[in-house]
Design a protein around this motif. Structure first.
Motif, PDB file in Angstrom:
ATOM      1  N   THR A 417       0.819  -1.209   0.000  1.00  0.00           N
ATOM      2  CA  THR A 417       0.000   0.000   0.000  1.00  0.00           C
ATOM      3  C   THR A 417       0.852   1.258   0.000  1.00  0.00           C
ATOM      4  O   THR A 417       2.081   1.206   0.161  1.00  0.00           O
ATOM      5  N   THR A 418       0.180   2.388  -0.147  1.00  0.00           N
ATOM      6  CA  THR A 418       0.847   3.688  -0.149  1.00  0.00           C
ATOM      7  C   THR A 418       1.070   4.243   1.255  1.00  0.00           C
ATOM      8  O   THR A 418       1.559   5.363   1.401  1.00  0.00           O
ATOM      9  N   ALA A 419       0.758   3.487   2.291  1.00  0.00           N
ATOM     10  CA  ALA A 419       0.959   3.974   3.658  1.00  0.00           C
ATOM     11  C   ALA A 419       2.411   4.389   3.928  1.00  0.00           C
ATOM     12  O   ALA A 419       2.644   5.438   4.550  1.00  0.00           O
ATOM     13  N   PRO A 420       3.428   3.638   3.492  1.00  0.00           N
ATOM     14  CA  PRO A 420       4.801   4.098   3.728  1.00  0.00           C
ATOM     15  C   PRO A 420       5.108   5.422   3.033  1.00  0.00           C
ATOM     16  O   PRO A 420       5.884   6.227   3.549  1.00  0.00           O
ATOM     17  N   ALA A 421       4.510   5.657   1.861  1.00  0.00           N
ATOM     18  CA  ALA A 421       4.723   6.929   1.170  1.00  0.00           C
ATOM     19  C   ALA A 421       4.119   8.070   1.973  1.00  0.00           C
ATOM     20  O   ALA A 421       4.718   9.150   2.110  1.00  0.00           O
ATOM     21  N   ALA A 422       2.928   7.854   2.507  1.00  0.00           N
ATOM     22  CA  ALA A 422       2.294   8.881   3.329  1.00  0.00           C
ATOM     23  C   ALA A 422       3.154   9.195   4.551  1.00  0.00           C
ATOM     24  O   ALA A 422       3.304  10.360   4.954  1.00  0.00           O
ATOM     25  N   LYS A 423       3.727   8.160   5.162  1.00  0.00           N
ATOM     26  CA  LYS A 423       4.595   8.350   6.323  1.00  0.00           C
ATOM     27  C   LYS A 423       5.818   9.198   5.964  1.00  0.00           C
ATOM     28  O   LYS A 423       6.206  10.115   6.708  1.00  0.00           O
ATOM     29  N   LEU A 424       6.427   8.894   4.821  1.00  0.00           N
ATOM     30  CA  LEU A 424       7.577   9.676   4.366  1.00  0.00           C
ATOM     31  C   LEU A 424       7.215  11.147   4.210  1.00  0.00           C
ATOM     32  O   LEU A 424       7.973  12.036   4.600  1.00  0.00           O
ATOM     33  N   VAL A 425       6.063  11.404   3.628  1.00  0.00           N
ATOM     34  CA  VAL A 425       5.622  12.781   3.412  1.00  0.00           C
ATOM     35  C   VAL A 425       5.437  13.495   4.747  1.00  0.00           C
ATOM     36  O   VAL A 425       5.926  14.616   4.946  1.00  0.00           O
ATOM     37  N   LEU A 426       4.719  12.869   5.658  1.00  0.00           N
ATOM     38  CA  LEU A 426       4.408  13.524   6.933  1.00  0.00           C
ATOM     39  C   LEU A 426       5.650  13.858   7.743  1.00  0.00           C
ATOM     40  O   LEU A 426       5.664  14.843   8.490  1.00  0.00           O
ATOM     41  N   GLU A 427       6.689  13.043   7.613  1.00  0.00           N
ATOM     42  CA  GLU A 427       7.914  13.266   8.385  1.00  0.00           C
ATOM     43  C   GLU A 427       8.929  14.134   7.650  1.00  0.00           C
ATOM     44  O   GLU A 427       9.990  14.445   8.199  1.00  0.00           O
ATOM     45  N   HIS A 428       8.621  14.537   6.432  1.00  0.00           N
ATOM     46  CA  HIS A 428       9.561  15.346   5.656  1.00  0.00           C
ATOM     47  C   HIS A 428       9.531  16.795   6.148  1.00  0.00           C
ATOM     48  O   HIS A 428       8.476  17.375   6.360  1.00  0.00           O
ATOM     49  N   GLU A 429      10.701  17.386   6.311  1.00  0.00           N
ATOM     50  CA  GLU A 429      10.780  18.740   6.843  1.00  0.00           C
ATOM     51  C   GLU A 429      10.092  19.753   5.930  1.00  0.00           C
ATOM     52  O   GLU A 429       9.521  20.749   6.403  1.00  0.00           O
ATOM     53  N   ASP A 430      10.135  19.533   4.619  1.00  0.00           N
ATOM     54  CA  ASP A 430       9.467  20.453   3.696  1.00  0.00           C
ATOM     55  C   ASP A 430       7.965  20.463   3.927  1.00  0.00           C
ATOM     56  O   ASP A 430       7.328  21.524   3.910  1.00  0.00           O
ATOM     57  N   PHE A 431       7.392  19.280   4.127  1.00  0.00           N
ATOM     58  CA  PHE A 431       5.949  19.213   4.317  1.00  0.00           C
ATOM     59  C   PHE A 431       5.549  19.900   5.621  1.00  0.00           C
ATOM     60  O   PHE A 431       4.587  20.668   5.662  1.00  0.00           O
ATOM     61  N   ARG A 432       6.297  19.644   6.652  1.00  0.00           N
ATOM     62  CA  ARG A 432       5.961  20.249   7.946  1.00  0.00           C
ATOM     63  C   ARG A 432       6.111  21.767   7.914  1.00  0.00           C
ATOM     64  O   ARG A 432       5.394  22.473   8.618  1.00  0.00           O
ATOM     65  N   ALA A 433       7.018  22.254   7.061  1.00  0.00           N
ATOM     66  CA  ALA A 433       7.243  23.699   6.961  1.00  0.00           C
ATOM     67  C   ALA A 433       6.416  24.326   5.846  1.00  0.00           C
ATOM     68  O   ALA A 433       6.584  25.521   5.552  1.00  0.00           O
ATOM     69  N   THR A 434       5.537  23.566   5.228  1.00  0.00           N
ATOM     70  CA  THR A 434       4.691  24.026   4.117  1.00  0.00           C
ATOM     71  C   THR A 434       5.536  24.540   2.958  1.00  0.00           C
ATOM     72  O   THR A 434       5.224  25.564   2.334  1.00  0.00           O
ATOM     73  N   ARG A 435       6.618  23.824   2.660  1.00  0.00           N
ATOM     74  CA  ARG A 435       7.448  24.152   1.492  1.00  0.00           C
ATOM     75  C   ARG A 435       7.217  23.078   0.435  1.00  0.00           C
ATOM     76  O   ARG A 435       8.044  22.184   0.240  1.00  0.00           O
ATOM     77  N   PHE A 436       6.096  23.128  -0.233  1.00  0.00           N
ATOM     78  CA  PHE A 436       5.799  22.123  -1.251  1.00  0.00           C
ATOM     79  C   PHE A 436       4.882  22.714  -2.310  1.00  0.00           C
ATOM     80  O   PHE A 436       4.242  23.752  -2.105  1.00  0.00           O
TER      81      PHE A 436
END
Length: 598
Positions: A417-436
Motif C-alpha cells: 500500500t501507499t501507507a509508507p509513502a504517506a509516512k515519508l511525506v508527513l515526516e519530511h521537513e518540507d511538508f511540515r514547513a509548508t514548502r511544497f
C-alpha cells in the motif's frame, strides 16, 4: 426526506454514503458487478442488485440498468458518489426523467462545468482568475506548438470532459507535443468516452487548493472552507488537509467568494468543489468538480458537518443546515489515501489482491473510511483505493503527528500500500514547513529501492527488483532493473541496501511486506508486471531495441504503466494483441540479448 436511496457506486464511497443513510433512517440499495458480488458495499446495503458481468460499461456505467434497479426496488433517489457516473449529465437527466431524484446538481450544471472549455468561459464571466489557456478544444499538436511559442513551456494538455489526472500530459518542449497529444486523447477517450482536450500554461511552483461550495434550492450558496491537495503523484492526490496551510485570510476569502460566484453563475445546487492553483498571493481557476470529493472528510472534521447528509437534505428540497460562508475551521485535519500500490523506488504500481489482514488503530481524533475488510479482494478492474486514514487535531502539527502515529499502527497485509509513502511525506521537513507544490512529491521525496517480497515462492514477477523513475511524455513512470548482471542491462545508481526500511526509517507501517529473497536473472522473456490490458504495442518482431526503450503500455486500475526493454537486444515474436487482458506474469515477447565481447 427519502425512505430509500440507491447508491450508484462501489467501494469506500458507497459504504460511506450508507453510513449517513443509516444515521438518517434511510434504507439503501447497492448495485454491483458480478466481480464485486462479495464486496463490502454489497454486504452493508439493505438490498443489492446484480448488474451483471463484464467491464464497467456493462454494469456501473449502464444507465438504463441502474435506473431500472432503482425503480424495481422502490428507491426514490440515486446518489452517484464520485467517479463512474457522478459527473455524467446524461445520467442526471435520465434519473430525473424516470421520476427519481438525482442527489447532485442538474444535468445542465454538470454539462457546463464538466466540459472544461465551457467552464473556463463561465469562470471568466464570473470574474474568477484564470491561468493562460487555449480558446476552446485543440485539434492537434500544431496548436500546442503555437501555444508554447506564445506562452512558453511547460504546457499541460487536459481532457475536456473529465479530471483526476486522466487524459492529462505535461509537455516540456516542442518535440514532446505529438506523442503527448496522442496519449492524452487516447486516455481521455478510454476514461470519459470523449477524446477532446485543451491546453493550459503549466505553473511550475503552484499549490493545489480547493474550496468546498454548497447551494440549495432556497437561494443559499456558501463555501465551507478550503483544502490543500498539492501532494500528488501522476496527478493523483496522496495527502489532503484542511484548512490549506499558510494562506492569508484575504486569499481564503477571495477564493471562497470566487467559488460561490461561479456556483451562482451556473445555477448550481448541491455539493461542489472549485479547484485553484495558487502561486504566492495569486490564485487561478483550475476546474469545478460537480460531486462530492474523495477528500471531503477533512472538511467535515474541521467544519463539524456531514456533507453527505447535506447533499441528501438539499436533494430532498430542504435548506442547508449552515447558510453562512467562511465559518472559521475548528482545528486541522489531514488525510492519507491508502491505495493498493507498490511505492518501491517511487513507482506506485497497482497491487491488486486479497487483503489477508486489516487492522486500524482506534483512538480519539482518528477516522478510517474504507470499502474493505480482511478477506476482501482489491480487484484489478477498478481504482486502487482501499481507504482513507484521517486525523484531526487542535492544530496542524498535532494532526500531522496523530496521523503519523496512526500510520505506524495501521496493519494491512496481502497487498502493498501507499501507507509508507504517506509516512515519508508527513515526516519530511518540507511538508511540515509548508514548502511544497504539486511537483514536490515526484521531484523531491526519495523512495528507497528495496527488495521486500511476499512469501509466495512462485511469484511470476520474481525477476524484478526495483525501478528507476523517469518522465515520459510529461508523466512519471518507473523502469525496471534486475538483480543479477544482465549484458547491457541498466545499472541502478544509488540503490538502497536490501535491509533499508520501506519508509526511510521513520516507523514502518505494516502493509504487505514479507521476507527478502534472492531474485532470478532475466530469462529473455518480457512479462506483464501486473494484471491489466495492453493498450499500446510499440515494437514489432525483429526490431532492435535499447535498454529502457518502450515496448508495451499496460493499463491497470485506471493507470497506464509502460513496459520497457531491460537490455539491448532484438525483439522476438509478439505474443499479445492490442486490447488483450492479461494476468500478471503473462509473456509479452522475448528479447534476444546482444552479445557483449569479453
Amino acid at each position: 426526506m427519502f425512505n430509500k436511496i440507491l447508491i450508484a457506486n462501489r467501494g469506500e464511497i458507497a459504504v460511506r454514503i450508507m453510513a449517513t443513510c443509516a444515521d438518517l433512517g434511510i434504507k439503501t440499495v447497492a448495485v454491483y458487478s458480478a466481480a464485486d458480488s462479495e464486496s463490502l458495499h454489497v454486504r452493508r446495503a439493505d438490498e443489492a442488485v446484480n448488474l451483471g458481468d463484464g467491464p464497467s460499461s456493462e454494469n456501473y456505467l449502464n444507465i438504463p440498468a441502474i435506473i431500472d434497479a432503482a425503480l424495481k426496488t422502490g428507491a426514490e433517489a440515486i446518489h452517484p458518489g464520485y467517479g463512474f457516473l457522478a459527473e455524467n449529465a446524461e445520467f442526471a437527466r435520465a434519473v430525473a426523467a424516470a421520476g427519481l431524484v438525482f442527489i447532485g446538481p442538474s444535468g445542465d450544471a454538470i454539462s457546463a462545468m464538466g466540459e472544461k472549455v465551457t467552464a473556463r468561459e463561465l469562470a471568466v464571466a464570473a470574474e474568477v482568475p484564470l491561468a493562460p489557456g487555449s480558446n476552446g478544444a485543440i485539434e492537434g499538436a500544431e496548436q500546442v506548438l503555437a501555444f508554447g511559442e506564445e506562452h512558453g513551456y511547460p504546457v499541460l494538455v487536459k481532457a475536456s470532459h473529465g479530471g483526476g489526472g486522466r487524459g492529462m500530459r505535461r509537455i516540456n518542449s516542442a518535440d514532446e507535443a505529438a506523442e503527448a497529444v496522442a496519449a492524452a486523447e487516447r486516455e481521455a477517450a478510454a476514461a470519459f468516452g470523449n477524446s477532446e482536450i485543451y491546453l493550459e500554461r503549466y505553473l511550475t511552483n503552484a499549490r493545489h487548493v480547493e474550496v468546498q461550495v454548497f447551494a440549495d434550492t432556497h437561494g443559499n450558496a456558501v463555501y465551507f472552507g478550503d483544502r490543500d491537495c498539492s501532494v500528488q503523484r501522476r496527478h493523483q492526490k496522496l495527502i489532503e488537509e484542511a484548512p490549506a496551510p499558510g494562506l492569508s485570510e484575504k486569499m481564503r476569502k477571495g477564493m471562497g467568494e470566487a467559488a460561490v460566484r461561479l456556483a451562482r453563475r451556473v445555477g448550481y445546487v448541491g455539493a461542489g468543489t472549485v479547484e485553484f492553483l495558487v502561486e504566492g498571493e495569486k490564485f487561478y481557476f483550475l476546474e469545478m468538480n460537480t460531486r462530492i470529493q474523495v477528500e471531503h472528510p477533512v472538511t467535515e472534521l474541521v467544519q463539524g458537518l456531514d456533507l453527505i447528509a447535506e447533499q441528501i437534505r438539499v436533494a430532498a428540497g430542504q435548506p442547508l443546515s449552515v447558510t453562512e460562508s467562511g465559518l472559521p475551521p475548528r482545528g486541522a485535519a489531514i488525510e492519507a489515501r491508502i491505495n493498493a500500490e507498490d511505492i518501491n523506488g517511487g513507482r506506485f504500481v497497482p497491487t491488486p489482491g486479497k487483503i489477508t489482514a486489516l487492522k486500524v488503530p482506534s483512538q480519539p481524533g482518528l477516522r478510517f473510511d474504507t470499502g474493505f475488510e480482511a478477506g476482501d479482494e482489491v480487484l484489478p478492474y477498478y481504482d486502487s483505493l482501499i481507504g482513507k486514514l484521517i486525523a484531526w487535531g487542535p492544530d496542524r502539527e498535532s494532526a500531522i503527528n496523530r496521523l503519523s502515529r496512526a500510520l505506524d499502527e495501521l496493519d494491512i497485509q496481502g497487498v502493498k500500500t501507499t501507507a509508507p509513502a504517506a509516512k515519508l511525506v508527513l515526516e519530511h521537513e518540507d511538508f511540515r514547513a509548508t514548502r511544497f507544490n504539486t511537483l514536490w512529491l515526484e521531484s523531491t521525496v526519495e523512495f528507497p529501492d528495496v527488495t521486500v517480497e511476499d512469501e509466495d515462492e512462485d511469484d511470476e514477477g520474481d525477476e524484478l527488483l526495483a525501478r528507476n523513475e523517469v518522465e515520459v511524455g510529461g508523466r512519471f513512470y518507473a523502469i525496471p532493473y534486475f538483480t543479477e548482471a544482465v549484458p547491457g542491462a541498466p545499472v541502478a545508481a544509488g540503490a538502497a541496501p536490501a535491509e533499508a526500511p520501506t519508509n526511510g526509517g521513520a516507523g514502518r507501517p505494516r502493509t504487505g511486506g514479507g521476507r527478502r529473497k534472492a531474485k532470478k536473472a532475466f530469462d529473455g522473456t518480457v512479462k506483464a508486471p501486473m494484471q491489466g490490458t495492453i493498450v499500446q504495442i510499440k515494437v514489432s518482431a525483429g526490431q532492435q531495441v535499447s535498454a529502457g526503450d518502450l515496448l508495451f503500455v499496460q493499463e491497470a486500475m485506471k493507470m497506464e504503466n509502460p513496459i520497457t526493454a531491460p537490455a539491448d537486444g532484438t525483439v522476438g515474436e509478439i505474443l499479445v494483441g492490442l486490447g488483450e487482458s492479461l494476468a500478471a506474469g503473462a509473456a509479452l515477447t522475448t528479447l534476444e540479448l546482444e552479445k557483449v565481447n569479453a
